[in-house]
Structure formats: structure tokens, C-alpha cells
Design an enzyme around this catalytic site. Sequence first.
Site, short mmCIF file in Angstrom:
data_model
loop_
_atom_site.label_atom_id
_atom_site.label_comp_id
_atom_site.label_asym_id
_atom_site.label_seq_id
_atom_site.Cartn_x
_atom_site.Cartn_y
_atom_site.Cartn_z
N PHE A 122 0.86 -1.18 0.00
CA PHE A 122 0.00 0.00 0.00
C PHE A 122 0.90 1.23 0.00
O PHE A 122 1.63 1.46 0.96
CB PHE A 122 -0.88 -0.04 1.26
CG PHE A 122 -1.84 1.10 1.43
CD1 PHE A 122 -3.05 1.12 0.75
CD2 PHE A 122 -1.56 2.13 2.32
CE1 PHE A 122 -3.97 2.15 0.94
CE2 PHE A 122 -2.47 3.17 2.52
CZ PHE A 122 -3.68 3.17 1.82
N THR A 125 2.13 7.04 1.57
CA THR A 125 3.04 8.01 2.19
C THR A 125 4.16 8.44 1.24
O THR A 125 4.69 7.63 0.48
CB THR A 125 3.66 7.39 3.46
OG1 THR A 125 2.60 7.10 4.37
CG2 THR A 125 4.65 8.32 4.11
N GLN A 289 5.15 -7.86 45.70
CA GLN A 289 3.95 -7.12 45.29
C GLN A 289 4.22 -6.12 44.18
O GLN A 289 3.36 -5.88 43.34
CB GLN A 289 3.33 -6.43 46.50
CG GLN A 289 2.72 -7.42 47.48
CD GLN A 289 1.97 -6.76 48.61
OE1 GLN A 289 2.10 -5.55 48.82
NE2 GLN A 289 1.21 -7.54 49.34
N GLN A 347 11.18 -4.30 32.10
CA GLN A 347 11.45 -3.95 33.50
C GLN A 347 11.34 -5.19 34.41
O GLN A 347 12.17 -5.38 35.30
CB GLN A 347 10.46 -2.88 33.96
CG GLN A 347 10.83 -2.21 35.28
CD GLN A 347 12.09 -1.36 35.13
OE1 GLN A 347 12.39 -0.85 34.06
NE2 GLN A 347 12.85 -1.24 36.21
N GLY A 350 14.32 -7.20 34.13
CA GLY A 350 15.54 -6.53 34.55
C GLY A 350 16.60 -6.61 33.47
O GLY A 350 16.30 -6.46 32.28
N GLU A 374 0.19 3.76 9.80
CA GLU A 374 -1.26 3.88 9.52
C GLU A 374 -1.86 5.01 10.34
O GLU A 374 -2.94 4.92 10.91
CB GLU A 374 -1.97 2.55 9.75
CG GLU A 374 -1.47 1.52 8.73
CD GLU A 374 -2.42 0.38 8.48
OE1 GLU A 374 -3.64 0.58 8.62
OE2 GLU A 374 -1.92 -0.70 8.13
N GLY A 375 -1.13 6.11 10.39
CA GLY A 375 -1.53 7.30 11.14
C GLY A 375 -0.87 7.29 12.51
O GLY A 375 -1.01 6.33 13.25
#
Lengths: 392, 263
Positions: A122, A125, A289, A347, A350, A374-375
Site C-alpha cells: 500500500f 506516504t 507485590q 522492567q 531486569g 497507519e496514522g
Amino acid sequence: MAYRLTDDQAALRDAVRVLTDDRIAPRAAEIDRSAEFPWDVKELLASHDVLSLPFPEAYGGLGGDLLTVCLAVEQISRVCATSGLILAVQELASLPLLLAGSDEQKQRWFPDLAAGRKLIAFALTEAEAGSDVAAARTRARRAGPGDGADWILDGSKRFISQGSVADLIAVFAVTADDADGASETQRHKRLSCFIVEKDMPGFSVERVEHKMGIRGSPTAELGFRGVRIPDANRVGAVGEGFSIAMRTLDRSRPGIAAQAVGIAQGALEVAAAYATERKQFGRPIADFQMIAAMLADMDAQTEAARQLLYKAATEIDAGAADASRWSAMCKLVAGDTAMRVTTDAVQVLGGYGYIDEFPVERMMRDAKITQLYEGTQQIQRLVIARALTARR
Amino acid sequence: MRIVVLVKPVPDTASGGERLRLDDWRLDRAAVPAVVNANDEYALEAALKLTEAHGGDVVLVSMAGSSAPETMRKALAMGAASGTLVTDDSLGGSDTISTARVLAATLRGMEYDLVLAGADTSDGGAGVVPAGVATLLGLPYLSYAAKIEPNPAAQTVRVNRISPTGYEVLEAPLPALVVATQALGEPRYPSLKGIMAARSKTLETKALRDVPVGDVAVGGAAATTAVLGSEAPPPRAATRVIRDPADEAARQVVDFLAERRII
């Protein structure tokens, strides 16, 4: 409304997942490292009819709805964003033909595209026309008098996904006179859409970009120097190009959202598995946690993006008047989610997340593109805000 | 040619959740999603390749619980043309003799050139049902096939049967029953078109009364074996994996065994 996938949708999704886990996942790291288009994966997707999903049954396709196509893109992208893009681009670039092509054109090209014998790209651009689509300079002129005359195409297109491996390219070019560019309405009638075939004299692949992510998916700059195109390769009416491009993006952005959801899901699965195995201070880090909360947020955000995507695809399939809004919203949310979730996955792992021993650094690099193509996310917000304020 | 493949839905071993019921020590089939028994998939793959080469079609025969059609659809998606499922509450808890009798009775009403079966099932693991079916039907029984070459014109089939020293070449008249092995080749993934087509393929469901087992008792009540108890195997001691090149790995294995005075 039905709020579950149909049996067919679930069966197709599961089949793609098994195929993907067994055959594509082991290739993903190498595809990224080599930055070469995975022809073997293309063949695999073709031979199992995955590429035929977006095409109507009358032309050799499976006639899958948009949601089913998205389910497949999501599953493939879960392990390899480059491979997921093969299906997403095949769908994206076929949309101009699906939406505006003649029956003769569909007969001519869809069977090969559905079977995966041919790939299509396509080309909208340009170097100076990204978000501002109507500023395109690639130009098509009639080669002679009369409505049926050939066209001569001159110009170049940039950032074209799979542009260097495609057999067909849906190219958008200016067909209006320069003097017509005065008003906004006229600006949106300057473009027309053409199918360029790769063997046409004057067509060339100028270069392939080096990229941060989706490295196996070649992003090409394409050159058109006096390419002679038969009028039979014009898609839709002269001047309809901008409209075709916008309607195409309304249907294709969910494909990118699906890629983003898949990338996020893949990163989440790696992070969750790692957190239950990796021990520090004598216990799995998932017991801490702060890690558990990150994983929970990643899961909830990914599921939220997925549900918005499925709803958007369902609405667009049903012919919703606000398709642009749904399409922009699902890509906006999914793209940002993919970026956030993959960053968090790195993260959680690590130092191990930052090296290529684990796939999350690749997924983080791959995620970024979903906020760009695509925008951009900024354009998605513009589309959403316009839909919102236009109603008042 | 027509090939019947015997298939069985079994609990998905990849799920890791297989368990026996505590009251009767029977497999808790509701606890885990079912899949087509892996060895049966090898048999099905072999059957599909044979019909692709020689023409004809592949039909499935199964004796299983009432939820089996969903699993059998997956086998239809691979390319089988149709299927017959015998399902009956009274067949729950059947032993291998009952199973063989029901499958043989089902086959009695059908026309076929070959029957293919997997070597065993991942749940029961007895591996004797195919031999039982062949015996009851008086069919030549060709086991452990690494290669199957039917000759429809001569109405014979030739099989390479895996043996401890290589393989034996066996030939038998058709119809015959052949037990497939993994040496026949990896099962295919169903194509998406195959999955869609499977939805509209015929899957006939029969109750026990529809199947001519004759004047014998079959089913759970007639089982000649009973499970008296079940225990999980003891957890394995820590495993040491050596990934070094062969010479170095061999030295480490020798040292390991020598330290323990095993060699």
C-alpha cells in the site's frame, strides 16, 4: 449483541495460534536479527490459508470478517510482529480493490493474493506527505486523449511496508491539475488509486530502510519514473483516491491494533513466566507485590485494548457510521498499550530483559511502530476529536 | 480406496491437569480439554497421504463420550471426509475388550480397504485395541508400520514393520488393519479452509443399540478389569543436564557413574 467469539472464529484463532507457536515462534529472533523478509513464514501462512482470510469466497478467499482477520494478526504478532504484518499488509493493500475495485479487477488479482502467490503493498506516504496525505506529489498523467488512455506515473513513495517484496502496489497519485489545490474539498479530489505491477518498466525499489523494530518486514522507498499504467489498473474513479485511502484506513487500522495487542500479549506471557521462575531473596519475584502489581496492570491493560479492538472490528463490520472513530480509537489504545506493556515487560526481566536472550527487548522495539504507522497516535486523536465535535 | 482411521479423544497432556476421579479411579475427562490422541494423528496423516496418492477417502471411527464431536472435528479439519462416533452412557468405564468389540461391530457395517490405528492412546496406554479389532473381524494385523504401500490392483498391502534389528517386510490381502507409528511422518496442521469445511462434514452419532455387538455384554458394567487404587509417582530427584560437546559430556557421565560406583 453477541459478546463472545463464534465457534468458527475461536476455531480459526486456535488453529493460527498452534501454527504460530510451533512454526513461527522458533524463527522470530532470527528474523529480527537477520532483518530479512521471512519468505518461509509467508509460504507457511499461504499454505494454511491464513492469507486468504480477508478475501471474499467468490475470489478464492475464506471470506473472514474483520474480527477474524484481527484474531489471526493478533495470534501471529504474539510471537513475531514481522510475521503478523504479512497478513495485516496483505489485507491493508487489498482494501482499495475490495472497496472500490471492479469485479473484473477482483477476478484478476484476488485469487493470487488470497492464495499468497502474490503479495501486495500500500503506497500512500511520501517523504513530504505523511500525515498530510493530500500533499502527495507523485503524479499520474494521461498518456493520450480519451477516458480509456493509459497513465504515466512519476514520483516516489516512502516508508512502504513490504514494498520491496510485493508483486502489486496500490499507489495513490495526483491526477488533478495543480491549480485545483485551492480549497479543502478540491484538495481531497486530487488523488487517484492505481495498481502498479512490479515488472512495469520505470518502477524501482530505491532502498530499504534500517529500522528499530519489525526488522524482517522490509520498509521500502519506491521510485516511479514514467511508469506506463493501463487504465484497467485504475481503482475507482478519477479523483476518488483520497476517499479510497481514508476508507481503507478505517478498516485497516484495527489490523495494526491487533498487531499491537498481540505484541503486548506476547510480552505479558514472557514476563509472567519469567516472574514465576526467577528467584531472588529466596522466592519467585512474582511473589513481590511490586512485580505482581506490574503484571496485573499489564494483563488488565492488554485485555482492555483487546476488547476495544474486538468491539471496533465488530462495529466496522456491521457498517457503523462512525467507523473512523472506532478504528482510530482501537489503534490509539492498542498502540499505547503495546508500548507500555512491552516496556514494563523489559522492567520485570531486569537486565535479562535488555539483552536478546529473551524476546521482550525485540517486542519493545516492535511495539513502537504501532504508535507510528497507519496514522500516528496524534492523527488518531485528531480523527476521534473530529468525530466528537462534529456531532455537536 | 477407503481407509478407516480409529481415533480417540484423550485429555490434552500439554495441559498438565490430567487426573483420576477419586471415587472410581476413572479418568476425569471433564477436568481437561480433549485432543485427538497423538498416535492416532500419525495414523490419520498416513491415511490422508495414501488417499492423496491412490484416490479415495478417509473416514473416522471413534468410541468416546458425548463431547467427542468437537475433538473429532479437528480430525475432520485435517482432511478426513466423515466420521462415526459411538457414544453411550453405558460404555463409560469400558475395558479394552469392550472397546474392541464396539469398534469391530461398527466396522462390520462399513466398506473399507484399510483400517489404520495408532500404536496406543496417551490415556489408557494399553495398546491392544487395534489387535482386538483385527482379531474380531478376522483381518490381517500389521503392526508397527514405518511404511505402508497398498496395491489396490492386486488388493494387497505391504508394510515395513519395525523390529528390534531393523524392519520386516510384511504383505497381506486387503482389507487389513495396520498400526501406524511416528516413523510415517509428522501430522499436518489443519488449514483454515479445512477447519471451515469440517463444520459441514457428516459426523454420525450412534448409540450402543445401533451397533451390532452380538450376544455379548459390553461397557462399564461388563469390564473384566478394575482399578483398585492410584498413586502419583514419587517426585524425581534433581536432574543434571550436561550440554557440553560429546567427548567432554561422555567424560562427565563416566565420572558421575564412577563416583557412585555404578561402573
